[in-house]
Write a protein that holds these residues in place. Structure first.
Motif, PDB file in Angstrom:
ATOM      1  N   THR B 518      19.817  -5.241   1.858  1.00  0.00           N
ATOM      2  CA  THR B 518      18.837  -4.159   1.935  1.00  0.00           C
ATOM      3  C   THR B 518      19.304  -3.045   2.872  1.00  0.00           C
ATOM      4  O   THR B 518      19.790  -3.311   3.965  1.00  0.00           O
ATOM      5  N   THR B 522      15.416   1.356   3.620  1.00  0.00           N
ATOM      6  CA  THR B 522      14.358   0.540   3.026  1.00  0.00           C
ATOM      7  C   THR B 522      13.527  -0.134   4.116  1.00  0.00           C
ATOM      8  O   THR B 522      12.293  -0.143   4.053  1.00  0.00           O
ATOM      9  N   PHE B 523      14.207  -0.676   5.122  1.00  0.00           N
ATOM     10  CA  PHE B 523      13.462  -1.283   6.234  1.00  0.00           C
ATOM     11  C   PHE B 523      12.637  -0.232   6.965  1.00  0.00           C
ATOM     12  O   PHE B 523      11.499  -0.484   7.375  1.00  0.00           O
ATOM     13  N   LYS B 525      11.330   2.497   5.780  1.00  0.00           N
ATOM     14  CA  LYS B 525      10.141   2.850   4.991  1.00  0.00           C
ATOM     15  C   LYS B 525       9.059   1.782   5.134  1.00  0.00           C
ATOM     16  O   LYS B 525       7.877   2.098   5.244  1.00  0.00           O
ATOM     17  N   ARG B 526       9.494   0.517   5.129  1.00  0.00           N
ATOM     18  CA  ARG B 526       8.501  -0.566   5.236  1.00  0.00           C
ATOM     19  C   ARG B 526       7.831  -0.556   6.611  1.00  0.00           C
ATOM     20  O   ARG B 526       6.624  -0.767   6.725  1.00  0.00           O
ATOM     21  N   LYS B 529       5.295   2.242   6.706  1.00  0.00           N
ATOM     22  CA  LYS B 529       4.061   1.981   5.964  1.00  0.00           C
ATOM     23  C   LYS B 529       3.110   1.113   6.797  1.00  0.00           C
ATOM     24  O   LYS B 529       1.925   1.391   6.874  1.00  0.00           O
ATOM     25  N   GLU B 550       3.186  -8.621  10.938  1.00  0.00           N
ATOM     26  CA  GLU B 550       4.051  -8.064   9.889  1.00  0.00           C
ATOM     27  C   GLU B 550       5.338  -7.473  10.462  1.00  0.00           C
ATOM     28  O   GLU B 550       6.410  -7.603   9.885  1.00  0.00           O
ATOM     29  N   LEU B 554       9.141  -8.471   9.747  1.00  0.00           N
ATOM     30  CA  LEU B 554      10.089  -7.453   9.276  1.00  0.00           C
ATOM     31  C   LEU B 554      11.357  -7.482  10.129  1.00  0.00           C
ATOM     32  O   LEU B 554      12.476  -7.347   9.624  1.00  0.00           O
TER      33      LEU B 554
END
Lengths: 255, 658
Positions: B518, B522-523, B525-526, B529, B550, B554
């Motif tokens: 990944t 991408t990390f 963006k997560r 969010k 969370e 992550l």
């Protein structure tokens, strides 16, 4: 505004470093939204390359709102792409249509050597500023009140219009001689139009011009390609002013 | 640990004068023996580096961009505040001080804010002397306009590019010192550790981004001027490269992090258009001088905004806050926009937007212009034409930017705007002298926590950056370095540098060797969010607790599945991003912990459990009138230290903008 998706072919200049020879590589990107920015399309391409185990394309960018001057792509034969008065980061994909091939190169100029792919070294611009692009006033704050010297609005506005230069180097990339005259003239104009710039007016223009030559930028032959490509629409009348300043300074130089 | 704020004795008006009169000094020959390391070259860093170089210190300045002129201060649009009172409309140092404390919802330190208000006027003088082309009237004198949270016109500006002009001013002063040889500049270098020996900062470890070489620098003092951490949210108005790594490395070395949950969501940004979005663009607060914010009164009203008649529009800010109207502070305006959209009144395809309408301003200015030009009975089209010219003089570059991004013409139809992460009031804890809890480590500008409390007023960040760099640090640094003349400067061969460098190399190798699937983005963006959904404009206990879990998960995934191409010994933007995101993840966790502990609402920190019956932020002064400064003890573990906030000059009150 009607939004749409498109598939594109991107031909990008790839060069590992300053010493190795570069070449164009061709990539396909799919389902690109017309609402994306050009650099967001490059984000998509880079994510794709990363997943394919390839090296992503290196490119300079930072603010992505058209003001820091870091982004620098030569797109379809024009610095910053097809839109007028625009930076690469503010170019949006609605400028293109489905099936287009887009060719992307770095700035090409002897004074801007390639670092990697689309990233070039523009530190020559900093050195031109070091040669005199400032007012030699201290930072003590012990200056006179800001409103003591009124400045004619028209002049202040002209100085501001020149000071808007973001130092991106598109003017150099657009010029067949790789001249930095628009960049240089913007700074010389900005300071010579203001009362604060007067004491160093002559020495500034001489030193900065010498530095520009020394850095390997070419001479100006008045093609106006710089003005046409400048994202901040800096006018070539600044170059005329620079020439006048230079003439005045040279004629009255006291050795 | 006791947090000593080192606030000087005396009345609020006399503290800074007293301090300057009594602080210790370093004489010029001794200054030449001292190396000062400055990280970051935005307004705070460039002004500090230039000023200290001019004073005679040997300065080394570092930035990750290709030139110091790129720092994100350049993107500040609207203006800079100063208590000049040129318009004679009732401004004073005290009023600027008062507005800033009140705007910050009574969570900032009085003494620092008063000093900021005191030096504000010097900044304008200094910048004009440097040739900063501020906007002027036909008289040739400087022009002022209004910003949110104030009732006076104290904002100086250069069209919508004030930050650019101020940064270029500071950059030119910096380049001048580089030319003289007082400052050495290191472009494309990123700081990856502060070297701390016996509790004192003695140097830094940096990575040369061009070739990946790890380099050591020793100094008598380290100044972090590395900006804020808004990019924790992934989407923000910050530059793509803006990061918290320098501050976070300092935090790991013992510098306390203060009020991390105080983040500013700016009310007027261009809304998100899709998943690929990489950043958000601000539309300056100055637009609220002339723009009126509204939504349709009826839910699901799909008509074109021009077809919605006046009496079917809700100008909700004017309705709710008649005294300040569209110029309420940012936190209040943002929450109001969210509230409208949450109740289903939002506009545009995403329904996550409200209108910012210039229709009335165009007519008002058009009529004025027609009057000046002696045009009798002008047609409505003529009025609008003239009005648009006036508007383009004031905000032309912003309107152009909006057009380029959205493809819509704001001269003809209202802008669509929505709040976005913009600024972080929290930051490394500093005392009155801007020194962190690590001796010799100073923090300036947005990177520190000190001046804006729980909400920053518009046009105050430029003021703070330049105040810290030009006018505060030259005094406070000298006061502390006076005793350093007896100490021998440390060499980069000292074993303490080996330890720091090894830690940096180990972290880079660890990142490179994950070899997962990944990408760093991408990390990021997560993480963004999670932060936006659960630690954004409105927060509550349940969501914050979930967010912490969370984020921890992550983090685990990040260290197992990250993919970085290429090698560490080359120009490698993916590696740069990965290192920054590793730090953002840890900082994100601390932000949620801080937000969870602060059982009150204040400024940008809105806890749904604590609100007035009208939905305004409800502070709990008895319990939370303090700065929360966090000390990192171990992974996922922080200890809280409190600096009580004492208000001697201003009475605590519920903020009221009605």
């Amino acid at each position: 505004m009607q939004h749409y998706k498109m598939n594109l072919t991107i031909q990008v200049w790839r060069q590992k470093n300053a010493l190795e020879k570069g070449q164009f590589e061709s990539y396909q990107v799919k389902d690109i939204s017309s609402e994306m920015s050009f650099l967001e399309m490059f984000d998509v391409l880079n994510e794709q390359l990363l997943q394919e185990g390839k090296d992503p394309v290196a490119f300079d960018h930072d603010c992505r709102e058209g003001i820091c001057g870091m982004c620098s792509m030569y797109i379809n034969g024009k610095p910053h792409g097809p839109w007028q008065a625009n930076t690469t980061c503010q170019l949006h994909m609605r400028a293109f249509k489905d099936g287009d091939t887009i060719v992307v190169e770095p700035w090409r100029a002897q004074a801007f050597p390639v670092i990697k792919d689309l990233v070039v070294d523009r530190s020559a611009f900093d050195r031109i500023i070091q040669a005199g692009g400032y007012v030699s006033v201290g930072t003590s704050g012990n200056t006179i009140d800001a409103n003591v010297i009124p400045i004619e609005k028209q002049k202040a506005d002209m100085a501001f219009a020149a000071a808007m230069c973001i130092g991106c180097g598109a003017c150099v990339a657009a010029c067949k001689n790789s001249s930095a005259m628009l960049f240089l003239s913007a700074k010389v104009s900005h300071l010579s139009l203001l009362p604060q710039g007067q004491p160093e007016r002559k020495i500034r223009v001489l030193n900065m011009l010498n530095k520009m030559d020394e850095e390997g930028f070419g001479a100006c032959t008045n093609t106006n390609a710089c003005e046409a490509t400048c994202p901040k629409e800096i006018s070539v009348t600044n170059i005329a002013r620079l020439n006048l300043e230079y003439l005045n300074a040279s004629l009255s130089k006291q050795d | 640990m006791i947090l000593e704020s080192k606030i000087p004795e005396g009345s609020i008006e006399s503290k800074w004068t007293q301090y300057k009169g009594h602080c210790k000094l370093v004489n010029p020959p001794n200054k030449r023996k001292m190396t000062i390391l400055v990280i970051g070259t935005g307004l705070a860093g460039a002004s500090a580096a230039a000023t200290l170089g001019e004073l005679g210190y040997k300065v080394k300045a570092f930035c990750f961009q290709d030139s110091p002129r790129r720092a994100h201060s350049i993107a500040a649009q609207g203006g800079i505040n100063a208590a000049k009172n040129y318009p004679n409309d009732g401004d004073s140092v005290f009023r600027l001080f008062y507005d800033t404390i009140k705007g910050g919802d009574y969570r900032s330190r009085e003494a620092n804010v008063h000093r900021l208000a005191e030096v504000s006027s010097n900044i304008i003088d200094q910048c004009v002397a440097q040739g900063v082309p501020f906007a002027r009237e036909y008289s040739g004198l400087l022009s002022n306009r209004s910003f949110g949270g104030t009732q006076v016109q104290r904002t100086f500006y250069a069209a919508g590019q004030t930050g650019q002009q101020l940064l270029i001013g500071a950059y030119q002063a910096l380049e001048r010192q580089i030319a003289i040889g007082n400052v050495t500049m290191y472009n494309r270098h990123e700081m990856l550790d502060v070297v701390v020996k016996d509790g004192k900062a003695v140097g830094i470890i940096v990575r040369n981004l061009l070739d990946g070489k790890i380099e050591r620098f020793a100094g008598t003092a380290v100044l972090l001027c590395s900006g804020g951490y808004g990019n924790v949210f992934y989407l923000s108005t910050n530059a793509m490269g803006a990061n918290a790594t320098a501050a976070w490395k300092a935090h790991n070395k013992g510098a306390l992090f203060a009020n991390p949950c105080f983040t500013q969501i700016h009310p007027t940004c261009i809304p998100v258009s899709g998943e690929y979005q990489s950043k958000l663009t601000l539309m300056s607060e100055s637009l609220r001088n002339d723009g009126r914010i509204w939504v349709p009164k009826k839910k699901g009203d799909e008509r074109h905004p021009a077809d919605i008649p006046e009496d079917e529009r809700d100008y909700y800010l004017e309705r709710k806050y008649p005294a300040f109207g569209n110029l309420v502070p940012r936190d209040v305006a943002s929450r109001a926009a969210k509230e409208q959209c949450d109740t289903g009144l939002g506009v545009g395809t995403s329904k996550k937007a409200v209108y910012l309408d210039f229709g009335s301003a165009i007519e008002r200015y058009g009529k004025e212009k027609a009057h000046i030009q002696d045009i009798h009975n002008p047609s409505i089209d003529k009025i609008k034409e003239l009005g648009r010219i006036v508007l383009s003089e004031k905000y032309g570059n912003l309107f152009d930017m909006y057009m380029k991004i959205t493809g819509e013409n704001p001269y003809l139809q209202p802008m669509r705007i929505y709040p976005a992460v913009h600024y972080t009031m929290g930051g490394l804890w500093v005392d009155y002298e801007l020194q962190s809890t690590v001796k010799g480590l100073y923090v300036l500008g947005e990177a520190n926590f000190s001046d804006h409390g729980a909400n920053r007023l518009g046009a105050s960040s430029l003021m703070q950056g330049l105040a810290d760099g030009y006018f505060v640090i030259p005094y406070t640094l000298g006061n502390n370095l006076a005793q350093e003349i007896y100490n021998k400067p440390i060499s980069t061969d000292d074993p303490i540098f080996d330890i720091s460098e090894k830690a940096v190399r180990t972290q880079i190798e660890k990142l490179m060797n994950i070899k997962g699937k990944t990408s760093a983005d991408t990390f990021h963006k997560r993480l963004g969010k999670i932060m936006w959904d659960k630690c954004g404009m409105a927060r509550n206990e349940k969501n914050l607790k979930e967010a912490i879990i969370e984020i921890q998960a992550l983090k685990k995934e990040f260290w197992q599945d990250l993919k970085i191409p290429g090698s560490q010994n080359e120009f490698n933007p993916e590696l740069e991003k990965a290192g920054r995101i590793a730090d953002f993840i840890e900082l994100g966790e601390l932000m949620c912990i801080d937000a969870l502990h602060r059982n009150e609402s204040c400024g940008g920190h809105f806890r749904e459990e604590y609100q007035t019956p009208e939905g305004e932020a409800l502070r709990q002064d008895e319990q939370f009138s303090y700065v929360a400064a966090w000390h990192r003890k171990a992974e996922h573990e922080w200890e809280l230290f409190k600096e009580p906030l004492v208000f001697d000059s201003i009475k605590l009150a519920q903020r009221n903008y009605k």
